[in-house]
Scaffold this motif. Sequence first.
Motif, mmCIF file in Angstrom:
data_model
loop_
_atom_site.group_PDB
_atom_site.id
_atom_site.type_symbol
_atom_site.label_atom_id
_atom_site.label_comp_id
_atom_site.label_asym_id
_atom_site.label_seq_id
_atom_site.Cartn_x
_atom_site.Cartn_y
_atom_site.Cartn_z
ATOM 1 N N MET A 148 0.848 -1.180 0.000
ATOM 2 C CA MET A 148 0.000 0.000 0.000
ATOM 3 C C MET A 148 0.893 1.242 0.000
ATOM 4 O O MET A 148 1.862 1.306 0.761
ATOM 5 C CB MET A 148 -0.893 -0.120 1.228
ATOM 6 C CG MET A 148 -1.327 1.115 1.894
ATOM 7 S SD MET A 148 -2.555 0.743 3.184
ATOM 8 C CE MET A 148 -4.048 1.142 2.332
ATOM 9 N N THR A 149 0.603 2.195 -0.874
ATOM 10 C CA THR A 149 1.465 3.379 -0.969
ATOM 11 C C THR A 149 1.171 4.346 0.178
ATOM 12 O O THR A 149 0.118 4.262 0.832
ATOM 13 C CB THR A 149 1.219 4.131 -2.287
ATOM 14 O OG1 THR A 149 -0.112 4.667 -2.261
ATOM 15 C CG2 THR A 149 1.375 3.219 -3.488
ATOM 16 N N ASN A 150 2.107 5.267 0.365
ATOM 17 C CA ASN A 150 1.921 6.261 1.426
ATOM 18 C C ASN A 150 0.647 7.064 1.207
ATOM 19 O O ASN A 150 -0.097 7.379 2.143
ATOM 20 C CB ASN A 150 3.118 7.217 1.467
ATOM 21 C CG ASN A 150 4.394 6.501 1.858
ATOM 22 O OD1 ASN A 150 4.372 5.324 2.204
ATOM 23 N ND2 ASN A 150 5.499 7.220 1.814
ATOM 24 N N ARG A 151 0.404 7.414 -0.058
ATOM 25 C CA ARG A 151 -0.768 8.233 -0.378
ATOM 26 C C ARG A 151 -2.060 7.441 -0.115
ATOM 27 O O ARG A 151 -3.021 7.957 0.458
ATOM 28 C CB ARG A 151 -0.653 8.671 -1.849
ATOM 29 C CG ARG A 151 -1.726 9.543 -2.434
ATOM 30 C CD ARG A 151 -2.288 10.653 -1.629
ATOM 31 N NE ARG A 151 -1.384 11.488 -0.893
ATOM 32 C CZ ARG A 151 -1.754 12.427 -0.033
ATOM 33 N NH1 ARG A 151 -3.019 12.637 0.204
ATOM 34 N NH2 ARG A 151 -0.889 13.142 0.604
ATOM 35 N N GLU A 152 -2.062 6.174 -0.530
ATOM 36 C CA GLU A 152 -3.251 5.335 -0.275
ATOM 37 C C GLU A 152 -3.506 5.215 1.223
ATOM 38 O O GLU A 152 -4.641 5.281 1.686
ATOM 39 C CB GLU A 152 -3.043 3.929 -0.873
ATOM 40 C CG GLU A 152 -3.141 3.894 -2.380
ATOM 41 C CD GLU A 152 -2.659 2.559 -2.947
ATOM 42 O OE1 GLU A 152 -2.980 2.285 -4.099
ATOM 43 O OE2 GLU A 152 -1.947 1.806 -2.241
ATOM 44 N N PHE A 153 -2.420 5.023 1.952
ATOM 45 C CA PHE A 153 -2.546 4.915 3.411
ATOM 46 C C PHE A 153 -3.208 6.167 3.970
ATOM 47 O O PHE A 153 -4.167 6.106 4.743
ATOM 48 C CB PHE A 153 -1.153 4.727 4.024
ATOM 49 C CG PHE A 153 -1.160 4.559 5.516
ATOM 50 C CD1 PHE A 153 -1.046 3.300 6.087
ATOM 51 C CD2 PHE A 153 -1.282 5.647 6.370
ATOM 52 C CE1 PHE A 153 -1.049 3.128 7.470
ATOM 53 C CE2 PHE A 153 -1.299 5.502 7.744
ATOM 54 C CZ PHE A 153 -1.182 4.231 8.293
ATOM 55 N N ALA A 154 -2.677 7.338 3.573
ATOM 56 C CA ALA A 154 -3.189 8.600 4.129
ATOM 57 C C ALA A 154 -4.654 8.804 3.759
ATOM 58 O O ALA A 154 -5.475 9.192 4.600
ATOM 59 C CB ALA A 154 -2.328 9.758 3.632
ATOM 60 N N CYS A 155 -5.005 8.534 2.505
ATOM 61 C CA CYS A 155 -6.392 8.751 2.056
ATOM 62 C C CYS A 155 -7.354 7.822 2.795
ATOM 63 O O CYS A 155 -8.412 8.241 3.275
ATOM 64 C CB CYS A 155 -6.505 8.520 0.551
ATOM 65 S SG CYS A 155 -5.705 9.810 -0.392
ATOM 66 N N GLU A 156 -6.986 6.558 2.867
ATOM 67 C CA GLU A 156 -7.898 5.595 3.498
ATOM 68 C C GLU A 156 -7.997 5.836 5.004
ATOM 69 O O GLU A 156 -9.071 5.710 5.590
ATOM 70 C CB GLU A 156 -7.442 4.170 3.199
ATOM 71 C CG GLU A 156 -7.553 3.853 1.719
ATOM 72 C CD GLU A 156 -7.629 2.372 1.438
ATOM 73 O OE1 GLU A 156 -8.052 1.622 2.333
ATOM 74 O OE2 GLU A 156 -7.268 1.985 0.327
ATOM 75 N N ALA A 157 -6.884 6.178 5.605
ATOM 76 C CA ALA A 157 -6.913 6.431 7.058
ATOM 77 C C ALA A 157 -7.785 7.640 7.371
ATOM 78 O O ALA A 157 -8.558 7.635 8.336
ATOM 79 C CB ALA A 157 -5.496 6.648 7.569
ATOM 80 N N GLU A 158 -7.688 8.669 6.539
ATOM 81 C CA GLU A 158 -8.504 9.868 6.790
ATOM 82 C C GLU A 158 -9.985 9.542 6.608
ATOM 83 O O GLU A 158 -10.834 9.989 7.381
ATOM 84 C CB GLU A 158 -8.084 11.001 5.861
ATOM 85 C CG GLU A 158 -8.784 12.303 6.213
ATOM 86 C CD GLU A 158 -8.281 13.493 5.403
ATOM 87 O OE1 GLU A 158 -7.142 13.451 4.911
ATOM 88 O OE2 GLU A 158 -9.053 14.458 5.274
ATOM 89 N N ALA A 159 -10.282 8.741 5.602
ATOM 90 C CA ALA A 159 -11.688 8.374 5.381
ATOM 91 C C ALA A 159 -12.244 7.554 6.547
ATOM 92 O O ALA A 159 -13.431 7.613 6.869
ATOM 93 C CB ALA A 159 -11.815 7.585 4.080
ATOM 94 N N LEU A 160 -11.385 6.794 7.182
ATOM 95 C CA LEU A 160 -11.825 5.951 8.304
ATOM 96 C C LEU A 160 -11.862 6.697 9.632
ATOM 97 O O LEU A 160 -12.378 6.171 10.620
ATOM 98 C CB LEU A 160 -10.874 4.751 8.447
ATOM 99 C CG LEU A 160 -11.015 3.661 7.399
ATOM 100 C CD1 LEU A 160 -9.878 2.655 7.531
ATOM 101 C CD2 LEU A 160 -12.344 2.948 7.549
ATOM 102 N N ALA A 161 -11.316 7.907 9.646
ATOM 103 C CA ALA A 161 -11.164 8.620 10.921
ATOM 104 C C ALA A 161 -12.475 8.759 11.709
ATOM 105 O O ALA A 161 -12.479 8.543 12.926
ATOM 106 C CB ALA A 161 -10.519 9.984 10.682
#
Lengths: 413, 155
Positions: free
Chosen positions: B1-14
């Motif tokens: 998983m790329t850094n960008r994917e991580f950040a996007c998905e984590a923010e959506a799950l926040a």
Amino acid sequence: MKRVNDLPSRDALRALYPPQDEAYMRAIRRTLAALEGEREASGKVRRRIPFAAALAAALLLALACTAVAAGLGIFGSFSGEPFSEMSATRLQRLDAVSDETGASVTLTAPGEQAGKTQPADDVQAALARLAGRQFTLTVDQAYGDGRKLYYSYTLHTDAPQTVFGEGRPAGIDAWDSFVAGARFDEVYGFYDAGETERVAQWLNGHDAAYVIRESVSLGDGAMMDGEVLEVYDSNWTWKDENTLTGFEEVRLPDGREVSGEVTVQMHILYSATVYYQDASGVYWKHLAPEENRGILVADVTLPVTGKAAPLAGKLETGEYTVNASLYVSDVDVYGTVTVTAAQGSVAFVPRWDYALLAGDEELHNLDGAASGNGDETYTLGLRYDLPENKDKLILRPVGLEDSQDDIELVWQE
Amino acid sequence: MTNREFACEAEALAPALWRIALSIVRSEHDAQDAIQQALMNVWQRRDRIDGAKFRAYLTRAVVNACRDVQRARMKSVPVETMPEEAYEPPDTALRDAVDALEEGLRTPLLLYYMEEYSMQEVARALSMTLPQVKSRLFRARRKLRKMLTEEGMQG
């Protein structure tokens, strides 16, 4: 949405909890941006100072004072920190079993120092300021069990400089990071909150401005005979503006064991970081000397006075086999369980966490890192605080109420 | 998983992680701390994460971090000195009933019904087997219904 029939709706359940506010979302974005782009120029992510620490600040300060008064060493001084619960017992034990070494190494950064020639631009000026910088690394305490090394250290240097400038800094062709539309303090933060505010005030006070900030740290882990000793636990703090103090725990590669003493290479990382902000957003660039990439290598000899005693256990069911391999040192119990499917993929084998049963104690797994080898095996990292009674040690899957899946551990020596 | 994917998905799950963390630690400050700690822990292992299992993986990390926070809190600050949260939900009877469930039942229930995780995701997030999840959900539903009925009869 799921049909619940006799249960409250999804929205009714969600309404039980206060909605997340913008401050929370901003904090999450800041954390993610920091993880993505910023490592505080030190090569490691600083464990965030928890927001809730403010609530317990007075108590923690009292604990810290008590620690100093009680004569705790560097290891133990970190045991009172917020979120050190996973390490606290181990750190206090390390204070008791480690040797006080006091071994010191002083190194000088190479390069042409500032003032000898006129630098061509802001980047060259920043690099010249780093040249000639002296660093003294002292290993204060050390403990080794043959398979793992622990050391606490003090790293002292000349006062790092921070340069404030207006406009765009000269000499930077490409930035390492750019966050469009962001302000500096929405993306970056330093260990010292006052320093963050000082930099933010300068950048926000100009249409376009930059700050070049020097930093120093000890690189994560160490090297031994060309092999990487991966870091498993660490923490650090600034003792004063020139002095960093901390500890690291590193593990030797599988199959390697040492005794008596061992010489390792530690890495002092020094660099400068450029933060530039204008109407388009905030930019970041890491600067380090070309000749050594901002890395100084220090040879340090550490005593290895402990020995880890091996334990093993095995469970076979019709579906899968679990092999446990653990070591008991003077500070903790650690190892792995490896799961192999009897047939087919290990992906379909239940994956448990394991508690360690020792007499009346039930110890929680402090590791839990999982790794797999394709469909064949699944490995879970285990680490427990040292139990009082080590006569009979058992691993029990968390969440299972009976003992049919227990793994009884047997001393190997 | 790329850094960008991580950040996007984590923010959506926040938002979902916020509710789940609050249901365990019951303090907004602790919930935020636990989530940020979990993000840092999972970030270090991001190269080993299967993107399809990210939600379950991050949820598990948050649940674990919440338990760490609880244990640390028990050691550092007496529970009775913790400030009460000011938020008052619209349905206090439901809040009391959900709070009264032991965590082993409450968290699977909230992940499944409140956050609409699949049973497989609940199993992954909580390190359970599918039959265990089914059993926990059954017991949680039964207990919640009983408490809400009793509450209704009393009210």
